[in-house]
Design a protein around this motif. Structure first.
Motif, PDB file in Angstrom:
ATOM      1  N   TYR A   4      -5.699  -4.826  -5.210  1.00 49.75           N
ATOM      2  CA  TYR A   4      -5.422  -6.217  -4.840  1.00 49.75           C
ATOM      3  C   TYR A   4      -6.072  -7.186  -5.820  1.00 49.75           C
ATOM      4  O   TYR A   4      -5.516  -8.250  -6.121  1.00 49.75           O
ATOM      5  CB  TYR A   4      -5.893  -6.496  -3.410  1.00 49.75           C
ATOM      6  CG  TYR A   4      -4.912  -6.026  -2.366  1.00 49.75           C
ATOM      7  CD1 TYR A   4      -4.221  -6.925  -1.574  1.00 49.75           C
ATOM      8  CD2 TYR A   4      -4.662  -4.673  -2.165  1.00 49.75           C
ATOM      9  CE1 TYR A   4      -3.314  -6.498  -0.613  1.00 49.75           C
ATOM     10  CE2 TYR A   4      -3.759  -4.228  -1.224  1.00 49.75           C
ATOM     11  CZ  TYR A   4      -3.087  -5.150  -0.453  1.00 49.75           C
ATOM     12  OH  TYR A   4      -2.178  -4.709   0.484  1.00 49.75           O
ATOM     13  N   ALA A  31      -4.545  -4.156   5.945  1.00 41.14           N
ATOM     14  CA  ALA A  31      -5.461  -4.601   4.889  1.00 41.14           C
ATOM     15  C   ALA A  31      -5.130  -6.035   4.536  1.00 41.14           C
ATOM     16  O   ALA A  31      -3.973  -6.382   4.320  1.00 41.14           O
ATOM     17  CB  ALA A  31      -5.342  -3.699   3.660  1.00 41.14           C
ATOM     18  N   LEU A  47      -0.275   2.754  -3.305  1.00 43.76           N
ATOM     19  CA  LEU A  47      -1.521   3.471  -3.053  1.00 43.76           C
ATOM     20  C   LEU A  47      -1.335   4.807  -2.348  1.00 43.76           C
ATOM     21  O   LEU A  47      -2.200   5.675  -2.451  1.00 43.76           O
ATOM     22  CB  LEU A  47      -2.472   2.579  -2.247  1.00 43.76           C
ATOM     23  CG  LEU A  47      -2.953   1.324  -2.995  1.00 43.76           C
ATOM     24  CD1 LEU A  47      -3.719   0.388  -2.071  1.00 43.76           C
ATOM     25  CD2 LEU A  47      -3.829   1.713  -4.183  1.00 43.76           C
ATOM     26  N   ILE A  86      -8.113   0.145  -2.677  1.00 45.41           N
ATOM     27  CA  ILE A  86      -7.357  -1.013  -2.172  1.00 45.41           C
ATOM     28  C   ILE A  86      -7.895  -2.298  -2.795  1.00 45.41           C
ATOM     29  O   ILE A  86      -7.133  -3.144  -3.274  1.00 45.41           O
ATOM     30  CB  ILE A  86      -7.428  -1.061  -0.627  1.00 45.41           C
ATOM     31  CG1 ILE A  86      -6.669   0.132  -0.026  1.00 45.41           C
ATOM     32  CG2 ILE A  86      -6.850  -2.368  -0.098  1.00 45.41           C
ATOM     33  CD1 ILE A  86      -6.909   0.327   1.467  1.00 45.41           C
ATOM     34  N   TRP A  96     -11.008   5.015  -0.337  1.00 44.38           N
ATOM     35  CA  TRP A  96      -9.727   4.314  -0.165  1.00 44.38           C
ATOM     36  C   TRP A  96      -9.921   2.803  -0.232  1.00 44.38           C
ATOM     37  O   TRP A  96      -9.127   2.085  -0.863  1.00 44.38           O
ATOM     38  CB  TRP A  96      -9.105   4.677   1.181  1.00 44.38           C
ATOM     39  CG  TRP A  96      -8.589   6.071   1.279  1.00 44.38           C
ATOM     40  CD1 TRP A  96      -8.611   7.042   0.325  1.00 44.38           C
ATOM     41  CD2 TRP A  96      -7.978   6.670   2.434  1.00 44.38           C
ATOM     42  NE1 TRP A  96      -8.048   8.204   0.805  1.00 44.38           N
ATOM     43  CE2 TRP A  96      -7.655   8.005   2.091  1.00 44.38           C
ATOM     44  CE3 TRP A  96      -7.691   6.215   3.714  1.00 44.38           C
ATOM     45  CZ2 TRP A  96      -7.039   8.867   2.986  1.00 44.38           C
ATOM     46  CZ3 TRP A  96      -7.080   7.069   4.611  1.00 44.38           C
ATOM     47  CH2 TRP A  96      -6.751   8.384   4.257  1.00 44.38           C
ATOM     48  N   MET A 147       0.821  -1.209   0.000  1.00 45.49           N
ATOM     49  CA  MET A 147       0.000   0.000   0.000  1.00 45.49           C
ATOM     50  C   MET A 147       0.854   1.257   0.000  1.00 45.49           C
ATOM     51  O   MET A 147       0.542   2.227  -0.700  1.00 45.49           O
ATOM     52  CB  MET A 147      -0.944  -0.016   1.208  1.00 45.49           C
ATOM     53  CG  MET A 147      -2.068  -1.025   1.088  1.00 45.49           C
ATOM     54  SD  MET A 147      -3.340  -0.840   2.367  1.00 45.49           S
ATOM     55  CE  MET A 147      -2.445  -1.345   3.832  1.00 45.49           C
TER      56      MET A 147
END
Length: 797
Positions: free
Chosen positions: A306, A334, A32, A302, A298, A28
């Motif tokens: 993924y 996560a 991200l 995510i 968010w 992340m």
């Protein structure tokens, strides 16, 4: 460095090196964070560092011997082995180079933050965890507010030792993993001051039903352990994915949680403490709407990232925290969601065949029913008392309870919400659970038979005794397709998520009055005329609406959220919502209702349905209903919502209702809005051509149509034996309506009880060419088969 990696140096490909949790944090931060997702920085000791520690302390053989002789199903043996294995690691000494690398990384992290000794969270991250097939959630230990070099070294060692907690050993044995092939990485992460802010959990699906159209958030004040351990009831937020992607910034629904406790860090004592949450905070949402929407955005990013990495849709289980000092939001963990992601697409429909005395109620987790002897336990150390197939009843659970939970037929806890430990484990095990069942440990008799039912909507119930139930199991793809649209009747928003997973074409009847009764609970005129209320009634209204200065806003907010949850659950399939159809005696039972409702000798034939909507004594209440529908369609983007007018006696009345709707900003045909009329009065059939000029379609209400066609009061026990929708009179009216409506290019459906109760009545309507049948969920599978067989015989395609 050899034994340590900073998070930005690792990604998902490094699970064997830094474990699932740390690899995910690194992924992340690398990919991200540039897109706006905030993740606290940190570092990880590697799995090689763990093995190096064991090797240098000559622990490998001792661990292997202990595990080879262990029976993981023996609770006492498991506890003893766990204690000995952890002590072996805790007594070990750090190799000098490993120690220096950990301290160097910690000093670097502190310097980056501009602090001399940065408070950190120390989290374990096993090399076999956060897999698509097994989460390992909560199996090892985490430590918060670790500060200073000595404290850090102690807690890193404790985290390594937690690879051998009793629950972790039991979990690996249950999942079939080799203990000696699992290594442990330790993550050291900058501490987010959630003890002064808030925290919670996010699922990118509905955690109970597995519905993938939502982001589901929970939130509490203070640190998130209270959610995970099920100690408090969190706030809940639903965000609809499709409309969020389209740019609509609105929550579909939110519910205030009890938030009884707040977990904080006490610097004087140097430890975490639970404190009662002040009443003013308990009545306040822990997140602002815009914060919940940001977190949902968010979560979508995510999930999409993924899913792309794994090459398959990957629902996520995410933990977040809000720093109370800076006000910043962060994602702190996560992992892939493992329960619904692995579940085969099989519909299991549980039906309770009898009801009995209700011993306790709470939130239903899952949709199953189970019976067994109730076992009330206060502590997991009592596991010797628990037998396979019993119902576990306790205050709350944590990972130490898992060896017991695996033997349970069902689970009941006094505390916790849908993302509590008990709820998560129950879903993974596939057993029903009732959480937040206040007083259950006192109300459920120890050793007596009990039935736990989670098949009755949002509320889970524990009944006295072993009650009969049945289970039907169907693969959706095995059901035949029909020309006749198969719709479903939905009573409450809580039922919608489950019902939407059935193979249906949408909702043929959603009853607004059910949302009034279960969610709003206040008569609309008690809100529009709040200042005129007597003191006692005003007090009752205030208890529900204290967060609202404008009492009308309470009505529109609450009603729109209930409607939106139904529309979003079925999106983009059509949802037909009937405006409120209480009778005057039913409206009178709402808070303040007795002040505004006349007493009628026969409310069934009185001031109900369309006649209320334009009447000066109720029109302002109807305009609140209109405002709620308008919000759902315009602000939330749920354009699949249609509306229906009930008990409309004449075409002139229909015109006046449409005019009142337009006055409130809801105009038929505008932005694709369709308006249907209920066909439940003989006049709707005999003047169908005139009604067809005003409305987009008809929905037969077989209960009222039968009552009025046969001249029966359906509430009267004396004439109840004469009430039968299959009478020739009723069937002729239905056939005539279909013929007249089709001649005008209008569709006809039925949302009444008859097709659900009588398959032969459904068959008659299909023969006459009806466009849709709207059924109760428990009758849907049976009726679909009947309709498919009939259409095949008729040659309909």
């Amino acid at each position: 460095m050899r034994w340590v990696r900073f998070f930005e140096e690792v990604g998902l490909e490094d699970v064997p090196l830094v474990g699932g949790k740390n690899a995910s944090l690194g992924e992340m931060i690398r990919t991200l964070t540039p897109l706006g997702v905030r993740v606290p920085e940190g570092f990880a000791t590697t799995s090689e560092a763990y093995r190096y520690f064991l090797r240098e302390n000559r622990l490998e053989e001792a661990i292997a011997r202990e595990l080879s002789a262990l029976d993981p199903l023996d609770p006492k043996a498991l506890q003893g082995a766990s204690r000995r294995l952890r002590n072996l690691i805790l007594k070990g000494a750090y190799p000098e180079d490993l120690k220096e690398e950990i301290l160097l990384a910690y000093r670097t992290l502190s310097e980056r933050a501009g602090e001399e000794a940065l408070p950190v969270a120390v989290r374990s991250s096993a090399t076999l965890e956060d897999l698509p097939t097994a989460s390992f959630a909560g199996q090892q230990e985490s430590y918060l507010y670790v500060q200073g070099e000595e404290d850090l070294l102690l807690h890193v060692k404790r985290a390594m030792a937690s690879l051998f907690t009793a629950r972790a050993i039991s979990y690996r044995a249950h999942m079939g993993f080799d203990h000696l092939k699992v290594a442990l990485s330790v993550g050291v992460q900058r501490m987010v001051r959630a003890d002064r802010g808030a925290s919670g959990v996010i699922f990118t699906l509905d955690p109970d039903t597995g519905h993938r159209g939502f982001v589901y958030l929970t939130a509490i004040f203070g640190l998130g352990e209270n959610i995970v351990q099920g100690r408090v009831g969190p706030d809940q937020y639903y965000v609809h994915k499709d409309t969020l992607r389209q740019g609509y910034k609105a929550l579909v629904a939110k519910r205030l949680g009890a938030k009884e406790l707040t977990l904080v860090y006490d610097p004087e004592e140097g430890r975490l403490k639970n404190r009662p949450t002040p009443p003013y905070l308990r009545s306040t949402f822990a997140l602002k709407d815009e914060e919940a929407l940001l977190l949902a955005d968010w979560a979508l990013r995510i999930e999409e990232h993924y899913s792309g990495k794994r090459g398959a849709p990957t629902p996520m289980d995410i933990e977040w925290a809000k720093d109370g000092v800076t006000g910043e939001l962060f994602v702190v963990q996560a992992r892939p969601e493992t329960v619904h992601a692995q579940r085969a697409p099989v519909l299991k429909v549980y039906r309770l065949l009898a009801r009995g005395e209700v011993l306790a109620e709470g939130l239903a987790v899952g949709e199953a029913i189970a019976s067994g002897r109730a076992r009330v336990l206060k502590d997991p150390k009592e596991m010797d008392r628990f037998q396979e197939g019993e119902v576990l009843v306790t205050e709350t659970t944590n990972p130490d309870w898992e060896p017991i939970m695996k033997k349970a037929a069902a689970i009941v806890t006094e505390r916790g919400g849908r993302t509590s430990h008990a709820a998560i484990v129950a879903r993974e095990l596939g057993v029903p659970a009732v959480v937040g069942a206040v007083g259950a440990t006192r109300a459920i008799p120890e050793g007596e038979e009990a039935t736990v039912s989670c098949a009755e909507g949002e509320v889970g119930r524990v009944y006295r005794g072993r009650l009969p139930f049945e289970v039907e199991e169907v693969r959706p793809e095995a059901l035949p397709r029909t020309r006749t649209q198969i719709l479903v009747n939905v009573g409450t928003p809580e039922e919608a998520l489950k019902a939407s997973l059935l193979p249906t074409d949408g909702v043929g009847l959603a009853r607004m009055e059910f949302i009034f009764a279960s969610h709003v609970r206040v008569h609309p005129l008690a809100l529009t005329r709040y200042e005129t209320l007597p003191k006692e009634v005003r007090r009752q209204v205030d208890e529900l609406t204290e967060a609202y200065r404008d009492k009308r806003a309470y009505f529109v907010d609450t009603l729109s959220q209930g409607i939106a949850l139904i529309a979003a659950a079925f999106y983009p399939r059509p949802v037909l919502l009937r405006f409120s159809d209480f009778k005057t005696n039913e409206y009178a039972r709402l808070i303040g209702g007795h002040l505004f409702e006349p007493k009628e000798e026969n409310p069934m034939l009185g001031w109900r349905g369309a006649s209320r909507y334009y009447h000066p004594d109720y029109k302002e209440g109807f305009l609140l209903e209109v405002a709620a529908v308008k919000r759902v369609r315009e602000e939330m983007g749920l354009k699949n919502l249609m509306v229906m007018v009930p008990f409309c006696r004449t075409p002139e009345e229909g015109m006046r209702v449409l005019e009142a709707m337009a006055e409130g900003g809801l105009k038929r045909g505008e932005d694709g809005l369709q308006v249907y009329v209920m066909a439940e009065i003989p006049s709707n059939v005999l003047e169908a051509e005139a009604f067809a000029e005003l409305f987009d379609g008809f929905s037969i209400g077989s209960n009222d149509l039968t009552q009025l066609a046969l001249g029966l009061d359906r509430d009267s026990e004396r004439v109840a034996p004469l009430f039968d929708e299959r009478r020739e009179t009723v069937k002729r009216l239905c056939a005539l309506l279909i013929e007249k409506a089709h001649a005008k290019g209008r569709k006809v459906g039925i949302c009444g009880q008859a097709p659900s109760d009588y398959p032969e009545f459904a068959a008659f309507l299909v023969e006459r060419g009806i466009d849709s049948l709207s059924l109760n969920p428990d009758a849907l599978l049976r009726t679909v088969r009947v309709v498919a067989e009939l259409e095949a015989r008729l040659g309909v395609s």
